[in-house]
Design an enzyme around this catalytic site. Structure first.
Site, PDB file in Angstrom:
ATOM      1  N   HIS A   1       0.863  -1.182   0.000  1.00 27.10           N
ATOM      2  CA  HIS A   1       0.000   0.000   0.000  1.00 27.10           C
ATOM      3  C   HIS A   1       0.899   1.231   0.000  1.00 27.10           C
ATOM      4  O   HIS A   1       1.713   1.411   0.889  1.00 27.10           O
ATOM      5  CB  HIS A   1      -0.922   0.014   1.220  1.00 27.10           C
ATOM      6  CG  HIS A   1      -1.888   1.166   1.203  1.00 27.10           C
ATOM      7  ND1 HIS A   1      -3.117   1.095   0.588  1.00 27.10           N
ATOM      8  CD2 HIS A   1      -1.788   2.428   1.717  1.00 27.10           C
ATOM      9  CE1 HIS A   1      -3.741   2.248   0.715  1.00 27.10           C
ATOM     10  NE2 HIS A   1      -2.959   3.077   1.394  1.00 27.10           N
ATOM     11  N   CYS A   2       0.738   2.067  -1.027  1.00 28.82           N
ATOM     12  CA  CYS A   2       1.618   3.226  -1.193  1.00 28.82           C
ATOM     13  C   CYS A   2       0.898   4.504  -0.764  1.00 28.82           C
ATOM     14  O   CYS A   2      -0.103   4.888  -1.379  1.00 28.82           O
ATOM     15  CB  CYS A   2       2.056   3.341  -2.649  1.00 28.82           C
ATOM     16  SG  CYS A   2       3.173   4.727  -2.951  1.00 28.82           S
ATOM     17  N   PRO A   3       1.374   5.179   0.283  1.00 29.05           N
ATOM     18  CA  PRO A   3       0.720   6.429   0.715  1.00 29.05           C
ATOM     19  C   PRO A   3       0.869   7.552  -0.293  1.00 29.05           C
ATOM     20  O   PRO A   3       0.054   8.474  -0.316  1.00 29.05           O
ATOM     21  CB  PRO A   3       1.438   6.755   2.032  1.00 29.05           C
ATOM     22  CG  PRO A   3       2.759   6.071   1.936  1.00 29.05           C
ATOM     23  CD  PRO A   3       2.518   4.831   1.146  1.00 29.05           C
TER      24      PRO A   3
ATOM     25  N   ASN B   1      -1.973   6.939  -2.446  1.00 28.32           N
ATOM     26  CA  ASN B   1      -3.185   6.663  -1.676  1.00 28.32           C
ATOM     27  C   ASN B   1      -3.967   5.506  -2.289  1.00 28.32           C
ATOM     28  O   ASN B   1      -5.188   5.561  -2.462  1.00 28.32           O
ATOM     29  CB  ASN B   1      -4.079   7.909  -1.586  1.00 28.32           C
ATOM     30  CG  ASN B   1      -5.218   7.733  -0.592  1.00 28.32           C
ATOM     31  OD1 ASN B   1      -5.098   6.987   0.385  1.00 28.32           O
ATOM     32  ND2 ASN B   1      -6.333   8.411  -0.839  1.00 28.32           N
ATOM     33  N   ASN B   2      -3.243   4.473  -2.618  1.00 26.27           N
ATOM     34  CA  ASN B   2      -3.870   3.321  -3.252  1.00 26.27           C
ATOM     35  C   ASN B   2      -3.017   2.095  -2.985  1.00 26.27           C
ATOM     36  O   ASN B   2      -1.839   2.194  -2.646  1.00 26.27           O
ATOM     37  CB  ASN B   2      -4.014   3.540  -4.765  1.00 26.27           C
ATOM     38  CG  ASN B   2      -5.043   2.617  -5.385  1.00 26.27           C
ATOM     39  OD1 ASN B   2      -5.716   1.849  -4.704  1.00 26.27           O
ATOM     40  ND2 ASN B   2      -5.172   2.692  -6.701  1.00 26.27           N
TER      41      ASN B   2
END
Length: 365
Positions: free
Chosen positions: A152-154, A157-158
């Site tokens: 999950h990549c901040p 945001n996905n």
């Protein structure tokens, strides 16, 4: 109930802060490069045109891939991985884990499942109430099971997974190209402003700061870009790099590796003309993946290899049914599967016949 809903809305809103920050930096970099550098600082018209053309090409590809990474919804397990109503009721009523596993195994016999938990159990998500397909994991941030989840990549945001992993790689690629081009083209004017060869103006701040920001992002993106290229070449996700997937014959980090060229094709597709475009071309459906026979499962019955290549059920025991390979899997495991430089042969002798059956297996260096 209301406070929980409000808290969840606040969390979703705060999750967009990194994306908004990147968007603001990109908008400022566009203004600083186009207006302050090209229009107000660079004296040569030819140099302006060349810089503006290359800059806008890299800018468009960067924004396009970034947009696709952010707004491509993560792929989820299909309905066939949900428990039927009767088994679901029985599973929820049952208290003993052993009996619950028997229910899951009975349902999983018709599914293309070849990985297990560390204890050898069927992977089941109690939160989503689905049997997890191979390489699928539950994302606590997205609160869903994601097919071929990477992380999950901040910054987007996905959740990065099967549906947008190619877009994520292209986002890293074009962001690196974007930053490298800015840093390289700004360098000479950065030096001139720093040594006072150019007169003082409001463009000086933008040019100096633009070089520092581009160089800083280059260093951070380069390490992440290199790491994910290595993962693509090995056909591993970030999760699998830290925790090897567990097959019937034990954990194996290279269990999904088909060789460098086929590993690349799984993410980017067969047609090279689409590789650099942020359009979906990844192979397969995200629910099942071809594997290679890394070690021989002693419980696996000896069978002749199918014409389409090695059956992906080769890593599993006889108690589980093997579904036919999809078109993409047959293409991946076709006649050119065998490596020219690095392969080994294992000969098995039939007990009631004198002929030998040879299975060629690719081994990764």
């Amino acid at each position: 109930m209301a406070p929980t809903h409000v808290l969840r809305c606040c969390q979703r809103g705060l999750a967009w802060i990194p994306v908004i920050f990147i968007a603001l930096v990109v908008c400022w970099s566009y203004y600083a490069y186009v207006v302050e550098l090209c229009i107000l600082t660079i004296p040569s018209t030819g140099e302006k045109i060349i810089y503006l053309v290359v800059f806008h090409l890299s800018f468009i590809m960067f924004v396009w891939s970034y947009w696709k990474t952010i707004f491509t919804r993560p792929a989820n397990p299909s309905k066939e991985f949900c428990l039927p109503k009767s088994e679901k009721e029985q599973y929820e009523k049952e208290q003993r884990p052993e009996t619950q596993q028997e229910i899951l195994k009975r349902v999983a016999t018709s599914l293309p499942l070849y990985t297990r938990t560390g204890a050898g159990a069927i992977r089941y998500c109690d939160r989503c109430q689905v049997i997890k397909p191979d390489r699928c994991h539950h994302c606590s941030a997205c609160d869903m099971c994601v097919l071929k989840m990477d992380h999950h990549c901040p910054w987007v945001n996905n959740c990065v997974g099967f549906s947008n992993y190619k877009f994520f790689i292209l986002f890293l690629t074009y962001s690196l190209v974007y930053c490298l081009f800015i840093a390289a083209s700004v360098l000479q004017y950065f030096i001139k402003f720093w040594t006072s060869d150019l007169p003082e103006s409001h463009a000086k701040f933008h040019v100096l700061f633009l070089f520092f920001v581009a160089a800083m992002f280059c260093i951070s993106i380069l390490s992440l870009f290199t790491y994910h290229l290595w993962l693509v070449g090995k056909n591993r996700s970030t999760i699998e790099a830290f925790r090897a997937p567990v097959f019937r014959n034990g954990p194996d980090k290279s269990g999904f590796s088909l060789g460098f060229s086929k590993n690349i094709a799984q993410v980017f597709g067969d047609q090279k003309k689409y590789w650099l475009l942020p359009v979906f071309t990844s192979q397969g459906d995200g629910l099942s993946f071809p594997t290679r026979l890394v070690t021989v499962d002693p419980e696996q019955p000896i069978e002749c290899p199918q014409p389409g290549g090695l059956d992906k059920g080769a890593v599993e025991g006889p108690a589980e049914q093997t579904s036919p390979l999809s078109e993409s899997q047959n293409r991946l495991l076709g006649n050119d599967y065998h490596s020219e430089e690095d392969h080994k042969e294992i000969d098995f002798l039939k007990s009631d016949e004198s002929e030998a059956i040879t299975i060629s297996i690719e081994s990764e260096s």
